[in-house]
Design a protein around this motif. Sequence first.
Motif, PDB file in Angstrom:
ATOM      1  N   UNK A  89      -6.626  59.109 -13.913  1.00  0.00           N
ATOM      2  CA  UNK A  89      -7.127  58.727 -12.592  1.00  0.00           C
ATOM      3  C   UNK A  89      -6.179  57.778 -11.873  1.00  0.00           C
ATOM      4  N   UNK A  90      -5.650  56.799 -12.596  1.00  0.00           N
ATOM      5  CA  UNK A  90      -4.780  55.802 -11.986  1.00  0.00           C
ATOM      6  C   UNK A  90      -3.502  56.434 -11.449  1.00  0.00           C
ATOM      7  N   UNK A  91      -2.918  57.356 -12.215  1.00  0.00           N
ATOM      8  CA  UNK A  91      -1.691  58.017 -11.776  1.00  0.00           C
ATOM      9  C   UNK A  91      -1.950  58.896 -10.548  1.00  0.00           C
ATOM     10  N   UNK A  92      -3.057  59.625 -10.551  1.00  0.00           N
ATOM     11  CA  UNK A  92      -3.377  60.493  -9.430  1.00  0.00           C
ATOM     12  C   UNK A  92      -3.711  59.675  -8.183  1.00  0.00           C
ATOM     13  N   UNK A  93      -4.373  58.539  -8.370  1.00  0.00           N
ATOM     14  CA  UNK A  93      -4.648  57.658  -7.240  1.00  0.00           C
ATOM     15  C   UNK A  93      -3.340  57.152  -6.632  1.00  0.00           C
ATOM     16  N   UNK A  94      -2.363  56.832  -7.478  1.00  0.00           N
ATOM     17  CA  UNK A  94      -1.067  56.362  -6.987  1.00  0.00           C
ATOM     18  C   UNK A  94      -0.366  57.443  -6.175  1.00  0.00           C
ATOM     19  N   UNK A  95      -0.429  58.693  -6.643  1.00  0.00           N
ATOM     20  CA  UNK A  95       0.193  59.802  -5.916  1.00  0.00           C
ATOM     21  C   UNK A  95      -0.449  59.975  -4.542  1.00  0.00           C
ATOM     22  N   UNK A  96      -1.776  59.913  -4.503  1.00  0.00           N
ATOM     23  CA  UNK A  96      -2.488  60.060  -3.247  1.00  0.00           C
ATOM     24  C   UNK A  96      -2.176  58.894  -2.310  1.00  0.00           C
ATOM     25  N   UNK A  97      -2.049  57.692  -2.874  1.00  0.00           N
ATOM     26  CA  UNK A  97      -1.706  56.518  -2.074  1.00  0.00           C
ATOM     27  C   UNK A  97      -0.352  56.677  -1.400  1.00  0.00           C
ATOM     28  N   UNK A  98       0.640  57.169  -2.131  1.00  0.00           N
ATOM     29  CA  UNK A  98       1.968  57.370  -1.560  1.00  0.00           C
ATOM     30  C   UNK A  98       1.903  58.352  -0.395  1.00  0.00           C
ATOM     31  N   UNK A 145      -2.724  42.761  -3.987  1.00  0.00           N
ATOM     32  CA  UNK A 145      -2.060  42.858  -5.283  1.00  0.00           C
ATOM     33  C   UNK A 145      -1.917  44.311  -5.716  1.00  0.00           C
ATOM     34  N   UNK A 146      -2.959  45.112  -5.457  1.00  0.00           N
ATOM     35  CA  UNK A 146      -2.886  46.526  -5.834  1.00  0.00           C
ATOM     36  C   UNK A 146      -1.845  47.271  -5.002  1.00  0.00           C
ATOM     37  N   UNK A 147      -1.803  46.991  -3.707  1.00  0.00           N
ATOM     38  CA  UNK A 147      -0.802  47.639  -2.863  1.00  0.00           C
ATOM     39  C   UNK A 147       0.602  47.265  -3.307  1.00  0.00           C
ATOM     40  N   UNK A 148       0.794  46.008  -3.676  1.00  0.00           N
ATOM     41  CA  UNK A 148       2.104  45.573  -4.170  1.00  0.00           C
ATOM     42  C   UNK A 148       2.470  46.317  -5.452  1.00  0.00           C
ATOM     43  N   UNK A 149       1.471  46.517  -6.331  1.00  0.00           N
ATOM     44  CA  UNK A 149       1.710  47.258  -7.574  1.00  0.00           C
ATOM     45  C   UNK A 149       2.090  48.701  -7.273  1.00  0.00           C
ATOM     46  N   UNK A 150       1.364  49.344  -6.358  1.00  0.00           N
ATOM     47  CA  UNK A 150       1.657  50.738  -6.008  1.00  0.00           C
ATOM     48  C   UNK A 150       3.019  50.860  -5.338  1.00  0.00           C
ATOM     49  N   UNK A 189       6.582  50.645   2.396  1.00  0.00           N
ATOM     50  CA  UNK A 189       7.593  51.438   1.702  1.00  0.00           C
ATOM     51  C   UNK A 189       8.979  50.894   1.996  1.00  0.00           C
ATOM     52  N   UNK A 190       9.891  51.110   1.052  1.00  0.00           N
ATOM     53  CA  UNK A 190      11.237  50.571   1.159  1.00  0.00           C
ATOM     54  C   UNK A 190      11.973  51.139   2.381  1.00  0.00           C
ATOM     55  N   UNK A 191      12.768  50.307   3.099  1.00  0.00           N
ATOM     56  CA  UNK A 191      13.489  50.784   4.285  1.00  0.00           C
ATOM     57  C   UNK A 191      14.405  51.968   4.006  1.00  0.00           C
ATOM     58  N   UNK A 194       5.596  48.958  -5.963  1.00  0.00           N
ATOM     59  CA  UNK A 194       6.587  48.840  -7.029  1.00  0.00           C
ATOM     60  C   UNK A 194       6.685  50.126  -7.842  1.00  0.00           C
ATOM     61  N   UNK A 195       5.542  50.746  -8.128  1.00  0.00           N
ATOM     62  CA  UNK A 195       5.541  52.015  -8.857  1.00  0.00           C
ATOM     63  C   UNK A 195       6.290  53.096  -8.074  1.00  0.00           C
ATOM     64  N   UNK A 196       6.062  53.133  -6.771  1.00  0.00           N
ATOM     65  CA  UNK A 196       6.747  54.108  -5.921  1.00  0.00           C
ATOM     66  C   UNK A 196       8.249  53.914  -5.982  1.00  0.00           C
ATOM     67  N   UNK A 197       8.689  52.664  -5.924  1.00  0.00           N
ATOM     68  CA  UNK A 197      10.122  52.361  -5.977  1.00  0.00           C
ATOM     69  C   UNK A 197      10.722  52.736  -7.327  1.00  0.00           C
ATOM     70  N   UNK A 198       9.973  52.505  -8.418  1.00  0.00           N
ATOM     71  CA  UNK A 198      10.456  52.845  -9.759  1.00  0.00           C
ATOM     72  C   UNK A 198      10.685  54.343  -9.904  1.00  0.00           C
ATOM     73  N   UNK A 199       9.713  55.133  -9.504  1.00  0.00           N
ATOM     74  CA  UNK A 199       9.858  56.579  -9.614  1.00  0.00           C
ATOM     75  C   UNK A 199      10.950  57.102  -8.681  1.00  0.00           C
ATOM     76  N   UNK A 200      11.080  56.482  -7.522  1.00  0.00           N
ATOM     77  CA  UNK A 200      12.118  56.892  -6.586  1.00  0.00           C
ATOM     78  C   UNK A 200      13.501  56.626  -7.160  1.00  0.00           C
ATOM     79  N   UNK A 201      13.681  55.458  -7.784  1.00  0.00           N
ATOM     80  CA  UNK A 201      14.954  55.132  -8.412  1.00  0.00           C
ATOM     81  C   UNK A 201      15.334  56.169  -9.461  1.00  0.00           C
ATOM     82  N   UNK A 202      14.361  56.497 -10.326  1.00  0.00           N
ATOM     83  CA  UNK A 202      14.652  57.438 -11.398  1.00  0.00           C
ATOM     84  C   UNK A 202      14.855  58.856 -10.874  1.00  0.00           C
ATOM     85  N   UNK A 203      14.182  59.189  -9.778  1.00  0.00           N
ATOM     86  CA  UNK A 203      14.389  60.495  -9.153  1.00  0.00           C
ATOM     87  C   UNK A 203      15.815  60.612  -8.611  1.00  0.00           C
TER      88      UNK A 203
END
Length: 268
Positions: free
Chosen positions: A151-160, A22-27, A208-210, A29-38
Motif C-alpha cells: 500500500x505504501x509503495x502504491x500510494x507513493x506512485x499515485x502521489x508522484x 513530514x510525509x510530503x518531504x518523505x515522498x 519536485x526537484x527543479x 525524497x523517495x521520488x528523488x532516490x528512484x529518479x537518481x537510480x533511474x
Amino acid sequence: MTTSSSGTGGAQPVPSGFAVSERTAHLRAETALFMRDHVLSLVSHDLRGPLNAIHSWAYVLERKLDANDPNAQRAVTGIRSGVDQQVKLLETIVDATRAETRSLALAYAPFPLHPLLDETTEEVRSGLARSRSVNIAVDSQLATEQLNGDRERLAAALWVMLAFAVEASAEGAAVTLAARADSGTWHAAVTYQSNETALNDPALPHVLEPFARKQAGEPREAKRIAWVFALCKRVAEAHGGSFEQSDASGDDAATLALRVPLSATAPK
C-alpha cells in the motif's frame, strides 16, 4: 460508485514561507532516490553499447596494424584498457549505487483501494494544490475492491502522478484522477493540461526537484518516461503491472496511467 471532490475554491495567493508536511518531504525524497537510480540505469545502458563497439573495433584495428610498430600496438592497448576501465566504473559505481531500488522489497497485504485514493489526493491537495489554486477532482468507480500489494509503495506512485500534474497545471486548472477496477486489474489515470511555464516558474510552490521538472519538458525517446516518474514505473512493474506517460496532443490532455493486478505478485 462515482464521486467527485474539489480541493480549491477561487484563486488564492501563494503563501509566504511555503512548507511541506513530514510525509510530503518523505515522498519527495523517495521520488528523488528512484529518479537518481533511474538516471544511473540509463547511463549504464546507453554507455555500454558504444563502449562494446569501441572494444570490438580496437581488435579489428589491431589486426590491420603493423605488429612490429610499438607505437601502434601501444595505442590499441591504451584504447582497450580505457574501455575496460569505463566498464569497471559502470559496474562498481553506477550499478552498485542503484542496487537499492533495483531489488525493490514489497510488503504484500490486502487493502481497500478507495481510501488510498482519498488519502493520497488529500495529501497532494493540502501539500501543494491549494497553494497553487489547482483543483483535483476524483472520479472513482471503485466500491469495496481490494488489492493485494504494498500500500505504501502504491500510494507513493499515485502521489508522484498527482503532484506532477498539479505542478504542470496553470492557476485555476483542473487535474482529474479516474480510478476503476475491471478484469482483475486496478486502473488509475491522472489527466491534466500541461503548462510548461507553471511547471518551471520559480515563484510558485514546488515539491519536485527543479532539474526533474526541467527534464520532463524535454523530448523523450519512444516509450521512455520522464525521469521524475521512475518511482511510478518501478513500483508498478514490481507488482506485475505497468506505468505509461502520454504527452498532450492538440487539445487532448496529458495522461499518466498506472495499472496493477488486484492480486499482485512480483514478476518472475
